[in-house]
Scaffold this active site. Structure first.
Site, PDB file in Angstrom:
ATOM      1  N   GLU A   1     -53.464   3.114 -16.653  1.00 39.69           N
ATOM      2  CA  GLU A   1     -52.630   3.641 -15.574  1.00 39.69           C
ATOM      3  C   GLU A   1     -51.418   2.724 -15.409  1.00 39.69           C
ATOM      4  O   GLU A   1     -51.511   1.636 -14.851  1.00 39.69           O
ATOM      5  CB  GLU A   1     -53.390   3.704 -14.248  1.00 39.69           C
ATOM      6  CG  GLU A   1     -52.536   4.324 -13.141  1.00 39.69           C
ATOM      7  CD  GLU A   1     -52.912   3.904 -11.732  1.00 39.69           C
ATOM      8  OE1 GLU A   1     -52.392   4.500 -10.774  1.00 39.69           O
ATOM      9  OE2 GLU A   1     -53.717   2.951 -11.582  1.00 39.69           O
TER      10      GLU A   1
ATOM     11  N   ASP B   1     -57.659   1.599 -14.197  1.00 40.87           N
ATOM     12  CA  ASP B   1     -56.897   1.659 -12.958  1.00 40.87           C
ATOM     13  C   ASP B   1     -56.013   0.414 -12.793  1.00 40.87           C
ATOM     14  O   ASP B   1     -56.420  -0.696 -13.125  1.00 40.87           O
ATOM     15  CB  ASP B   1     -57.873   1.764 -11.784  1.00 40.87           C
ATOM     16  CG  ASP B   1     -57.187   1.997 -10.460  1.00 40.87           C
ATOM     17  OD1 ASP B   1     -56.472   3.002 -10.346  1.00 40.87           O
ATOM     18  OD2 ASP B   1     -57.363   1.172  -9.546  1.00 40.87           O
TER      19      ASP B   1
ATOM     20  N   ASP C   1     -52.992  10.833  -7.239  1.00 40.37           N
ATOM     21  CA  ASP C   1     -52.072   9.881  -6.609  1.00 40.37           C
ATOM     22  C   ASP C   1     -50.724  10.494  -6.240  1.00 40.37           C
ATOM     23  O   ASP C   1     -49.845   9.784  -5.737  1.00 40.37           O
ATOM     24  CB  ASP C   1     -51.825   8.692  -7.548  1.00 40.37           C
ATOM     25  CG  ASP C   1     -53.016   7.741  -7.609  1.00 40.37           C
ATOM     26  OD1 ASP C   1     -53.681   7.563  -6.577  1.00 40.37           O
ATOM     27  OD2 ASP C   1     -53.276   7.181  -8.685  1.00 40.37           O
TER      28      ASP C   1
END
Length: 601
Positions: A372, A343, A439
């Site tokens: 990410e 992340d 997201d």
């Protein structure tokens, strides 16, 4: 000839593809260069000629112009240096008829003096296998399925939060809980297997107060509302028996405010033994004091965005490094997970990620590392950090053309070409390609509820190099805007599912698996990009197979002559998507439809 348009970056545009093969790329101004020859050879190979002079021994290879963008042409060549070292240069002929030599010291006349002086050449000193970009082969044949665990299925109501809401009873709010858990995923593994999924990406499952778990406070504990370690072990084992890999989400950029470390800083301030675990500019760090107001830019410590509940970790601190690396290796060693999704990976220092890669690959050589990153990711994909990234720039190009309809077919082609040329081929082969995620708004909502647009975008994604991912529920028609609406409960009642979309998704995944080698390694050859008719046609071609993809984004039927597609006649084209005869006169595409043909020689 425009010399300023000619560009080659050693060790980026020249790289080791496998232990025997090097790839070389050259960029030139669009339409400016007619021909490129690669001059290459072993830097130490000199032989005496008839005049008794020692001359460097070189070979010449014609480079292929593989793609074009709005501003550039890209040229490509592949060589196999017998002694794993090479020096090389380029001989370019412009459309104006002029010739130039381009090497490590710039541009020179292409005469014998230049060609025989090694100092003028680019160098690749040795093809070390340890320096080569390597990714797990299994990723190339994986179709991923992203699960937001709190919203997939409630398999054990006894462990649900006290304030749990009835499943799917309302549009999700930021702080709502519906009781999804690990047992719910176990209960539906057969569903995923029947769908064709062979990789599951789970958003965080470690202990945290939120429904999304990106504010982790105990990385060594499964969140009790999701289950326990034995439940997770069962999930991994049962998934593996079905040939499904499991990838977990590591939140190492920041930690939750409820963690022991941050709580110690809150209590002890400058005397906390953990103060150097964070980026603290001044004390106190309590919310409400010293400018520490959630969402404001006055915070006295670094956070994810301006979120006070997520203080940023100092990954340059050796204690923090050890703590995080122990976590990363623990879940591999004890539970045999297959991958880590990282992340906010772009906000963590490169030095830490290099140590992370070394640690996890040592623990499990074929572990998959996915970062990410929402933008250009080249610095993370050189072979010593990540294997792949969430391929958002690729996604955005597809969205802009098929969904938003705000770019032309030609612009879309140029953007795709530029994207693929930016990375090594070995990077592209394992890119994580998706249309939406936890997201982003869901793809059906982005398409304004137009299911046919969704199908076009999905098919286009699955046609390209990389590892495709389905966000849970896309296959049954779940919609939803931005967070938290993109995190709706999975729909399990068949009468509420879009069964046509489910059948389409199964068929698309089956196609991807049946033709995976061509779709992973095959060349991408554009045949037609018609801005007016809104038609896009291209080949995916390897030594064994040629596939022709044709997409019609318009509201009118389009007829494409076989000559435009470089197909000899209709007899050499077989419709493998719809399994129906092709018309003799032309390829006919109904409105908002696509098809896939296999072309015989």
């Amino acid at each position: 000839m425009e010399l300023a348009g000619i560009f080659h970056q050693p060790f980026t545009d020249a790289y080791v593809y496998d232990k025997e093969t090097m790839h070389l790329k050259l960029r030139t101004k669009k339409g400016d260069i007619a021909n490129v020859l690669l001059v290459w050879g072993d830097p130490y190979l000199f032989k005496k000629n008839k005049d008794g002079e020692y001359r460097w021994q070189s070979e010449r290879l014609g480079m292929k112009k593989v793609v074009e963008t709005e501003a550039h042409d890209y040229w490509f060549a592949e060589v196999k240096p017998p002694h794993r070292r090479v020096q090389y240069a380029f001989l370019l002929t412009g459309t104006d008829g002029k010739d130039i030599f381009y090497g490590g010291r710039g541009f020179y006349p292409p005469n014998e003096d230049t060609l025989n002086v090694p100092d003028y050449y680019f160098k690749f000193p040795f093809m070390h296998e340890t320096d080569m970009f390597k990714a797990p082969d299994w990723v190339k044949s994986t179709v991923w399925y992203q699960i937001f665990p709190e919203r997939f299925a409630n398999g054990n109501p006894d462990i649900s939060p006290k304030n749990v809401l009835p499943w799917g009873s309302k549009e999700p709010g930021v702080n709502d809980f519906f009781g999804g858990d690990l047992q719910g995923i176990i209960d539906h593994l057969d569903y995923l297997s029947n769908l064709g999924i062979n990789g599951i990406y789970l958003t965080p499952i470690f202990e945290a107060p939120s429904n999304h778990k990106y504010d982790t406070f105990d990385y060594f504990t499964i969140d009790p509302h999701f289950g326990d370690k034995e439940t997770f072990r069962k999930l991994v084992e049962k998934a593996h028996k079905r040939g499904i890999r499991i990838m977990l989400d590591a939140v190492f950029n920041h930690i939750g405010k409820n963690s022991n470390q941050w709580q110690d800083v809150l209590e002890n301030g400058e005397n906390s033994r953990y103060k150097d675990w964070f980026h603290i500019h001044s004390f106190p760090v309590r919310e409400g004091d010293n400018g520490n107001i959630d969402g404001h830019d006055t915070l006295s410590f670094d956070t994810f965005a301006f979120t006070t509940s997520m203080p940023k970790l100092n990954t340059a601190n050796p204690e923090v490094q050890k703590y995080l690396l122990d976590i990363a290796t623990y879940w591999i060693r004890e539970f045999d997970i297959d991958g880590w999704r990282l992340d906010v990976a772009n906000e963590v220092d490169h030095t830490f990620w290099k140590k992370f890669r070394h640690a996890v690959v040592k623990e499990k050589p074929d572990i998959f590392i996915l970062g990410e990153i929402w933008h250009d990711s080249w610095p993370w994909l050189l072979g010593d950090e990540f294997h792949s990234v969430m391929n958002y720039p690729f996604t955005q190009t597809i969205i802009e053309y098929f969904v938003d309809e705000k770019i032309s077919a030609e612009k879309m082609m140029h953007s795709i070409n530029q994207h693929f040329m930016h990375y090594m081929q070995s990077n592209n082969e394992v890119m994580f390609n998706m249309l939406d995620s936890h997201d982003t708004p869901r793809i059906l909502t982005k398409c304004g509820g137009d299911k046919q647009k969704v199908k076009l975008a999905l098919a286009f994604t699955f046609a390209h190099t990389g590892s495709p991912c389905i966000y849970y529920g896309t296959e049954v028609g779940i919609d939803g805007g931005g967070d938290p609406l993109c995190r709706k409960c999975m729909v399990w009642e068949e009468d509420k599912q879009d069964r046509d979309m489910l059948a389409f998704t199964k068929k698309l995944i089956r196609f991807r698996k049946d033709y995976q080698p061509t779709l992973t390694y095959g060349d991408l050859i554009w045949l037609k990009t018609d801005n007016d008719k809104q038609v896009v046609c291209f080949l995916r071609k390897d030594k064994n197979r040629t596939l022709l993809f044709a997409f019609n984004r318009s509201d009118a039927e389009q007829s494409i002559p076989w000559d435009d597609l470089k197909v000899k006649n209709s007899d050499s084209a077989k419709n493998i998507w719809e399994n129906k005869p092709v018309q003799a006169s032309a390829l006919v595409l109904p409105p908002m439809q696509f098809t896939i043909l296999e072309i015989s020689d």
